[in-house]
Design a protein around this motif. Structure first.
Motif, PDB file in Angstrom:
ATOM      1  N   PRO A  91       0.837  -1.212   0.000  1.00  0.00           N
ATOM      2  CA  PRO A  91       0.000   0.000   0.000  1.00  0.00           C
ATOM      3  C   PRO A  91       0.868   1.257   0.000  1.00  0.00           C
ATOM      4  N   PHE A  92       0.346   2.340  -0.567  1.00  0.00           N
ATOM      5  CA  PHE A  92       1.099   3.598  -0.613  1.00  0.00           C
ATOM      6  C   PHE A  92       0.139   4.773  -0.592  1.00  0.00           C
ATOM      7  N   THR A  93       0.704   5.935  -0.265  1.00  0.00           N
ATOM      8  CA  THR A  93      -0.017   7.204  -0.301  1.00  0.00           C
ATOM      9  C   THR A  93       0.896   8.241  -0.923  1.00  0.00           C
ATOM     10  N   LEU A  94       0.475   8.820  -2.028  1.00  0.00           N
ATOM     11  CA  LEU A  94       1.214   9.896  -2.687  1.00  0.00           C
ATOM     12  C   LEU A  94       0.450  11.192  -2.466  1.00  0.00           C
ATOM     13  N   GLU A 149      -3.758  -2.494   0.274  1.00  0.00           N
ATOM     14  CA  GLU A 149      -3.044  -3.749   0.016  1.00  0.00           C
ATOM     15  C   GLU A 149      -3.666  -4.536  -1.134  1.00  0.00           C
ATOM     16  N   ALA A 150      -4.982  -4.445  -1.302  1.00  0.00           N
ATOM     17  CA  ALA A 150      -5.685  -5.206  -2.341  1.00  0.00           C
ATOM     18  C   ALA A 150      -5.622  -4.539  -3.713  1.00  0.00           C
ATOM     19  N   GLY A 151      -5.089  -3.327  -3.804  1.00  0.00           N
ATOM     20  CA  GLY A 151      -4.994  -2.648  -5.091  1.00  0.00           C
ATOM     21  C   GLY A 151      -6.119  -1.668  -5.347  1.00  0.00           C
ATOM     22  N   VAL A 161     -13.148  12.433  -1.925  1.00  0.00           N
ATOM     23  CA  VAL A 161     -12.938  11.365  -2.905  1.00  0.00           C
ATOM     24  C   VAL A 161     -13.456  11.824  -4.270  1.00  0.00           C
ATOM     25  N   ALA A 162     -12.554  11.819  -5.259  1.00  0.00           N
ATOM     26  CA  ALA A 162     -12.920  12.226  -6.614  1.00  0.00           C
ATOM     27  C   ALA A 162     -13.023  11.036  -7.561  1.00  0.00           C
ATOM     28  N   TRP A 163     -12.228   9.984  -7.322  1.00  0.00           N
ATOM     29  CA  TRP A 163     -12.194   8.850  -8.235  1.00  0.00           C
ATOM     30  C   TRP A 163     -11.711   7.619  -7.479  1.00  0.00           C
ATOM     31  N   GLN A 164     -12.231   6.438  -7.874  1.00  0.00           N
ATOM     32  CA  GLN A 164     -11.775   5.164  -7.317  1.00  0.00           C
ATOM     33  C   GLN A 164     -11.623   4.152  -8.435  1.00  0.00           C
ATOM     34  N   GLY A 165     -10.633   3.296  -8.315  1.00  0.00           N
ATOM     35  CA  GLY A 165     -10.381   2.259  -9.300  1.00  0.00           C
ATOM     36  C   GLY A 165      -9.475   1.197  -8.693  1.00  0.00           C
ATOM     37  N   THR A 166      -8.972   0.301  -9.525  1.00  0.00           N
ATOM     38  CA  THR A 166      -8.084  -0.753  -9.035  1.00  0.00           C
ATOM     39  C   THR A 166      -6.831  -0.815  -9.888  1.00  0.00           C
ATOM     40  N   ILE A 167      -5.761  -1.290  -9.272  1.00  0.00           N
ATOM     41  CA  ILE A 167      -4.521  -1.565  -9.990  1.00  0.00           C
ATOM     42  C   ILE A 167      -4.144  -3.008  -9.716  1.00  0.00           C
TER      43      ILE A 167
END
Length: 180
Positions: A91-94, A149-151, A161-167
């Protein structure tokens, strides 16, 4: 004995400003009659203490929210003003105040997250697809890109919150995009 205290408690000192026959104001002691109120003294004290409790809880909640109780998690936090490019693992936060973030995960095309100061943002993997967003400002906007952690990827503008998605990929490279 209790009746005596009730009588003493209800005694008031009254000054009558109407002069007596000599021309001096009268001062005398008067007993205030018992209240015929439907609400007793205990109920008033209960209401008063309840009000004090509600105000106290409200102030406590405001202090806790000010200290960050409702802030989203920030694992592996990176301030992009210090590190404008690099590689991160989930997990990360930019976090940045720049005009945007470009995120490239694996061989996929880069995801770009951009904000314009006229109230629009874009989250796309190609040409910008501008959408209106109420929470952007004409001054500096705080952009936060968070991945758990799950992407699950979440893009926030000024804490909204402006946008949500997965990687899919675990490691991604990022780059800060300069303003226009």
């Amino acid at each position: 004995m209790l009746n005596w205290w009730k009588r003493v408690r209800n005694i008031r000192f009254v000054v009558n400003l109407q002069p007596d026959s000599v021309g001096l104001p009268l001062a005398y002691v008067s007993e205030v009659p018992e209240s015929n109120s439907l609400v007793g003294v205990r109920a008033w004290y209960t209401a008063l203490y309840s009000l004090i409790g509600v105000i106290g809880m409200g102030l406590l909640l405001a202090a806790l929210l000010y200290r960050g109780l409702a802030d989203p998690p920030r694992p592996n936090w990176i301030d992009m003003r210090i590190f404008p490019t690099g590689t991160v693992m989930r997990p990360f936060t930019l976090e940045t105040g720049a005009a945007g973030i470009e995120l490239t995960c694996g061989s996929a095309s880069p995801l770009t997250f951009q904000v314009r100061r006229d109230g629009y943002f874009s989250a796309s993997d190609g040409e910008p697809a501008w959408q209106g967003f109420l929470h952007t400002t004409r001054e500096r906007n705080l952009l936060v890109l968070y991945s758990d952690e799950a992407g699950q990827l979440t893009f926030r503008i000024n804490h909204e919150v402006a946008w949500q998605g997965t990687i899919v990929e675990r490691a991604c490279t990022y780059r800060s995009m300069s303003g226009r």
